[in-house]
Write a protein that holds these residues in place. Structure first.
Motif, PDB file in Angstrom:
ATOM      1  N   TYR A 226       0.871  -1.172   0.000  1.00 47.34           N
ATOM      2  CA  TYR A 226       0.000   0.000   0.000  1.00 47.34           C
ATOM      3  C   TYR A 226       0.911   1.227   0.000  1.00 47.34           C
ATOM      4  CZ  TYR A 226      -3.832  -3.192   1.021  1.00 47.34           C
ATOM      5  OH  TYR A 226      -4.752  -4.210   0.949  1.00 47.34           O
ATOM      6  N   VAL A 227       0.871   1.991  -1.083  1.00 45.02           N
ATOM      7  CA  VAL A 227       1.922   2.973  -1.355  1.00 45.02           C
ATOM      8  C   VAL A 227       1.371   4.398  -1.359  1.00 45.02           C
ATOM      9  CG1 VAL A 227       3.782   3.620  -2.921  1.00 45.02           C
ATOM     10  CG2 VAL A 227       3.078   1.220  -2.758  1.00 45.02           C
ATOM     11  N   HIS A 228       1.923   5.234  -0.506  1.00 44.31           N
ATOM     12  CA  HIS A 228       1.516   6.640  -0.431  1.00 44.31           C
ATOM     13  C   HIS A 228       2.194   7.447  -1.523  1.00 44.31           C
ATOM     14  CE1 HIS A 228       1.284  10.737   1.472  1.00 44.31           C
ATOM     15  NE2 HIS A 228       0.049  10.313   1.660  1.00 44.31           N
ATOM     16  N   ILE A 229       1.525   8.500  -1.976  1.00 44.67           N
ATOM     17  CA  ILE A 229       2.029   9.364  -3.037  1.00 44.67           C
ATOM     18  C   ILE A 229       3.402   9.953  -2.695  1.00 44.67           C
ATOM     19  CG2 ILE A 229       0.722  11.318  -2.120  1.00 44.67           C
ATOM     20  CD1 ILE A 229       1.609  10.635  -5.839  1.00 44.67           C
ATOM     21  N   GLU A 230       3.665  10.196  -1.419  1.00 40.56           N
ATOM     22  CA  GLU A 230       4.963  10.755  -1.046  1.00 40.56           C
ATOM     23  C   GLU A 230       6.110   9.822  -1.427  1.00 40.56           C
ATOM     24  OE1 GLU A 230       5.369  12.135   2.948  1.00 40.56           O
ATOM     25  OE2 GLU A 230       3.643  13.488   2.815  1.00 40.56           O
ATOM     26  N   ASN A 231       5.852   8.515  -1.451  1.00 42.96           N
ATOM     27  CA  ASN A 231       6.897   7.575  -1.857  1.00 42.96           C
ATOM     28  C   ASN A 231       7.260   7.756  -3.324  1.00 42.96           C
ATOM     29  OD1 ASN A 231       6.972   6.447   0.720  1.00 42.96           O
ATOM     30  ND2 ASN A 231       5.379   4.961   0.231  1.00 42.96           N
ATOM     31  N   LEU A 232       6.267   7.997  -4.155  1.00 39.94           N
ATOM     32  CA  LEU A 232       6.537   8.252  -5.573  1.00 39.94           C
ATOM     33  C   LEU A 232       7.330   9.539  -5.750  1.00 39.94           C
ATOM     34  CD1 LEU A 232       6.237   7.978  -8.626  1.00 39.94           C
ATOM     35  CD2 LEU A 232       3.932   8.949  -8.427  1.00 39.94           C
ATOM     36  N   VAL A 233       6.887  10.611  -5.124  1.00 34.03           N
ATOM     37  CA  VAL A 233       7.567  11.902  -5.278  1.00 34.03           C
ATOM     38  C   VAL A 233       9.001  11.812  -4.751  1.00 34.03           C
ATOM     39  CG1 VAL A 233       7.519  14.330  -4.637  1.00 34.03           C
ATOM     40  CG2 VAL A 233       5.383  13.158  -5.177  1.00 34.03           C
ATOM     41  N   SER A 234       9.174  11.095  -3.646  1.00 36.25           N
ATOM     42  CA  SER A 234      10.513  10.903  -3.098  1.00 36.25           C
ATOM     43  C   SER A 234      11.423  10.191  -4.093  1.00 36.25           C
ATOM     44  CB  SER A 234      10.427  10.099  -1.797  1.00 36.25           C
ATOM     45  OG  SER A 234      11.712   9.719  -1.348  1.00 36.25           O
ATOM     46  N   LEU A 235      10.928   9.119  -4.710  1.00 37.57           N
ATOM     47  CA  LEU A 235      11.754   8.370  -5.666  1.00 37.57           C
ATOM     48  C   LEU A 235      12.066   9.183  -6.916  1.00 37.57           C
ATOM     49  CD1 LEU A 235      10.523   4.668  -5.494  1.00 37.57           C
ATOM     50  CD2 LEU A 235      12.838   5.515  -5.114  1.00 37.57           C
ATOM     51  N   ILE A 236      11.115   9.998  -7.354  1.00 40.92           N
ATOM     52  CA  ILE A 236      11.381  10.876  -8.491  1.00 40.92           C
ATOM     53  C   ILE A 236      12.577  11.768  -8.191  1.00 40.92           C
ATOM     54  CG2 ILE A 236      10.507  12.877  -9.779  1.00 40.92           C
ATOM     55  CD1 ILE A 236       7.725  11.574  -9.654  1.00 40.92           C
ATOM     56  N   ASP A 237      12.540  12.412  -7.033  1.00 40.26           N
ATOM     57  CA  ASP A 237      13.609  13.353  -6.690  1.00 40.26           C
ATOM     58  C   ASP A 237      14.922  12.632  -6.418  1.00 40.26           C
ATOM     59  OD1 ASP A 237      14.153  16.125  -6.495  1.00 40.26           O
ATOM     60  OD2 ASP A 237      14.280  15.963  -4.318  1.00 40.26           O
ATOM     61  N   LEU A 238      14.865  11.479  -5.776  1.00 44.05           N
ATOM     62  CA  LEU A 238      16.085  10.718  -5.512  1.00 44.05           C
ATOM     63  C   LEU A 238      16.757  10.267  -6.806  1.00 44.05           C
ATOM     64  CD1 LEU A 238      14.893   8.599  -2.455  1.00 44.05           C
ATOM     65  CD2 LEU A 238      16.662  10.365  -2.429  1.00 44.05           C
ATOM     66  N   CYS A 239      15.963   9.856  -7.786  1.00 42.21           N
ATOM     67  CA  CYS A 239      16.532   9.489  -9.087  1.00 42.21           C
ATOM     68  C   CYS A 239      17.200  10.691  -9.745  1.00 42.21           C
ATOM     69  CB  CYS A 239      15.446   8.934 -10.003  1.00 42.21           C
ATOM     70  SG  CYS A 239      14.882   7.266  -9.574  1.00 42.21           S
ATOM     71  N   PHE A 240      16.505  11.820  -9.734  1.00 41.86           N
ATOM     72  CA  PHE A 240      17.029  13.034 -10.349  1.00 41.86           C
ATOM     73  C   PHE A 240      18.346  13.470  -9.704  1.00 41.86           C
ATOM     74  CE2 PHE A 240      16.833  17.835 -10.359  1.00 41.86           C
ATOM     75  CZ  PHE A 240      17.292  17.983 -11.667  1.00 41.86           C
ATOM     76  N   LEU A 241      18.443  13.365  -8.387  1.00 37.42           N
ATOM     77  CA  LEU A 241      19.619  13.828  -7.664  1.00 37.42           C
ATOM     78  C   LEU A 241      20.749  12.808  -7.606  1.00 37.42           C
ATOM     79  CD1 LEU A 241      17.839  15.553  -4.630  1.00 37.42           C
ATOM     80  CD2 LEU A 241      18.853  16.684  -6.633  1.00 37.42           C
ATOM     81  N   SER A 242      20.472  11.593  -8.037  1.00 37.65           N
ATOM     82  CA  SER A 242      21.460  10.522  -7.927  1.00 37.65           C
ATOM     83  C   SER A 242      22.578  10.672  -8.955  1.00 37.65           C
ATOM     84  CB  SER A 242      20.776   9.164  -8.119  1.00 37.65           C
ATOM     85  OG  SER A 242      20.475   8.943  -9.489  1.00 37.65           O
ATOM     86  N   ASN A 243      23.612   9.834  -8.789  1.00 36.26           N
ATOM     87  CA  ASN A 243      24.707   9.768  -9.751  1.00 36.26           C
ATOM     88  C   ASN A 243      24.474   8.700 -10.817  1.00 36.26           C
ATOM     89  OD1 ASN A 243      26.282  11.789  -8.465  1.00 36.26           O
ATOM     90  ND2 ASN A 243      26.958  10.296  -6.937  1.00 36.26           N
ATOM     91  N   LEU A 244      23.318   8.045 -10.772  1.00 36.92           N
ATOM     92  CA  LEU A 244      23.008   6.993 -11.737  1.00 36.92           C
ATOM     93  C   LEU A 244      22.683   7.589 -13.100  1.00 36.92           C
ATOM     94  CD1 LEU A 244      20.675   4.781  -9.507  1.00 36.92           C
ATOM     95  CD2 LEU A 244      23.135   4.504  -9.885  1.00 36.92           C
ATOM     96  N   GLU A 245      22.962   6.828 -14.139  1.00 32.53           N
ATOM     97  CA  GLU A 245      22.648   7.260 -15.500  1.00 32.53           C
ATOM     98  C   GLU A 245      21.261   6.821 -15.939  1.00 32.53           C
ATOM     99  OE1 GLU A 245      24.323   9.307 -17.542  1.00 32.53           O
ATOM    100  OE2 GLU A 245      25.535   9.650 -15.746  1.00 32.53           O
ATOM    101  N   ARG A 246      20.791   5.746 -15.376  1.00 38.09           N
ATOM    102  CA  ARG A 246      19.473   5.214 -15.751  1.00 38.09           C
ATOM    103  C   ARG A 246      19.056   4.181 -14.730  1.00 38.09           C
ATOM    104  NH1 ARG A 246      23.291   3.611 -19.323  1.00 38.09           N
ATOM    105  NH2 ARG A 246      22.656   5.265 -20.754  1.00 38.09           N
ATOM    106  N   GLY A 247      17.790   3.776 -14.799  1.00 34.21           N
ATOM    107  CA  GLY A 247      17.337   2.722 -13.905  1.00 34.21           C
ATOM    108  C   GLY A 247      15.833   2.557 -13.936  1.00 34.21           C
ATOM    109  N   THR A 248      15.377   1.373 -13.510  1.00 32.85           N
ATOM    110  CA  THR A 248      13.956   1.086 -13.352  1.00 32.85           C
ATOM    111  C   THR A 248      13.733   0.628 -11.920  1.00 32.85           C
ATOM    112  OG1 THR A 248      13.644   0.468 -15.672  1.00 32.85           O
ATOM    113  CG2 THR A 248      12.031  -0.375 -14.089  1.00 32.85           C
ATOM    114  N   PHE A 249      12.821   1.300 -11.239  1.00 33.66           N
ATOM    115  CA  PHE A 249      12.595   1.014  -9.826  1.00 33.66           C
ATOM    116  C   PHE A 249      11.102   0.856  -9.545  1.00 33.66           C
ATOM    117  CE2 PHE A 249      16.494   3.588  -9.964  1.00 33.66           C
ATOM    118  CZ  PHE A 249      17.389   2.703  -9.350  1.00 33.66           C
ATOM    119  N   ASN A 250      10.774  -0.140  -8.712  1.00 31.32           N
ATOM    120  CA  ASN A 250       9.405  -0.298  -8.238  1.00 31.32           C
ATOM    121  C   ASN A 250       9.123   0.734  -7.157  1.00 31.32           C
ATOM    122  OD1 ASN A 250       9.105  -2.673  -9.826  1.00 31.32           O
ATOM    123  ND2 ASN A 250      10.084  -3.877  -8.212  1.00 31.32           N
TER     124      ASN A 250
END
Length: 332
Positions: A226-250
């Protein structure tokens, strides 16, 4: 920093726009509604159709991040495979594939470095199992029966196009695989065969507020994320700020909440007298969404810390009170 959000007038788009506004970003939004909702009035809004190639010429070019929520799915489309098969199938192709291709071309031509796409967990449906934690990169396993098949095919195809653009053109592409996002929506309804119906979790909350009886459907021990919207927004920002070039995350929690616990937590948090609630077990009313997600990679690579069930329900209650949702929805 400039962020452009496709599908900004949807519930997830609205939450994400507010998040980036609060971070001090310049936020541009794209949608098909006549105007942006009042809650995100500070954004610069562009009304248009992603199927229209010419529309993209009107959009800003100096953008640091594109977030793509745009698309059609069974819960928002005004037709269904039961009411108008031809139009429904064509909508999935025209919007979810052709429209997304147009967005990717906009990203490529304007040399935008970061693109985040929200895809569906329906591409994993045949992996769903009550005791299986699903990893990020399992093989596609679409269920070719039911009203989500073409939706899943179209979203998976759009994801694959993004993966190609990442490899071919050096764009940082992140795909976030979404189960249902729990949030306080602007309207409490979704569409079934084009007709509005109260969202099931909101109906349970309504029953907890106004009744002393709640039903627990199917197997009470069936587990689900059961997933709250804040988890999605958090992952969006974490991906953007990361050093990764690409990725797929649940987008998950890894919590594996049983149906019984979910219903009883709603009763405990939303009822005015939770000790008086009678719980009725309806095993004959089968449910099947037993998707649980392994989030160990998200934690390790991104520092992800999800909101879990109890905190999520408290947040929903607080937001409903803040927004005066019961009155707005004519539930009082």
């Amino acid at each position: 920093m400039n962020v452009l959000i496709f599908g900004v007038t949807g519930n997830s788009g609205r939450y994400t726009a507010n998040y980036y506004l609060n971070k001090g970003f310049n936020v541009y939004g794209v949608g098909r509604s006549e105007k942006a909702p009042n809650l995100i009035s500070e954004i610069e809004y562009f009304r248009g159709d992603i199927q229209d190639i010419g529309f993209f010429d009107t959009l800003p070019k100096d953008v640091d991040l594109v977030i793509n929520f745009a698309g059609v799915q069974p819960s928002i489309i005004s037709t269904s495979e039961n009411t108008n098969l031809d139009l429904t199938l064509r909508n999935y192709i025209d919007v979810n594939i052709t429209g997304v291709f147009n967005i990717l071309e906009y990203v490529r031509k304007n040399k935008i470095k970061n693109y985040i796409y929200t895809t569906t967990h329906r591409d994993f449906e045949l992996h769903w199992d009550n005791n299986k934690y699903l990893e990020n990169n399992l093989p596609v396993a679409i269920n070719y029966k039911g009203d989500h098949t073409m939706y899943a095919i179209s979203k998976t195809s759009a994801k694959m196009m993004g993966d190609y653009y990442s490899e071919a053109f050096g764009i940082r592409v992140f795909n976030l695989r979404l189960p249902m996002m729990f949030m306080v929506p602007s309207e409490p309804h979704y569409l079934v065969d084009g007709k509005p119906k109260v969202m099931p979790f909101l109906q349970i909350i309504k029953d907890a507020i106004y009744k002393n009886e709640l039903e627990i459907w199917g197997d009470p021990e069936m587990k689900r994320d059961y997933v709250h919207i804040e988890n999605l927004v958090s992952l969006i920002d974490l991906c953007f700020l990361s050093n990764l070039e690409r990725g797929t995350f649940n987008v998950g929690t890894g919590e594996a909440v049983t149906t019984e616990r979910f219903i009883k937590e709603i009763g405990r948090i939303f009822s005015k007298s939770p000790e008086d609630i009678v719980y009725k077990y309806k095993n004959e009313n089968k449910t099947y969404k037993c998707a649980i997600y392994d989030i160990s990679e998200q934690k390790e690579l991104l520092g992800y810390q999800p909101v879990l069930l109890t905190e999520m329900l408290v947040k929903l209650k607080e937001e409903m009170k803040k927004n005066d949702s019961l009155k707005k929805w004519n539930w009082e």
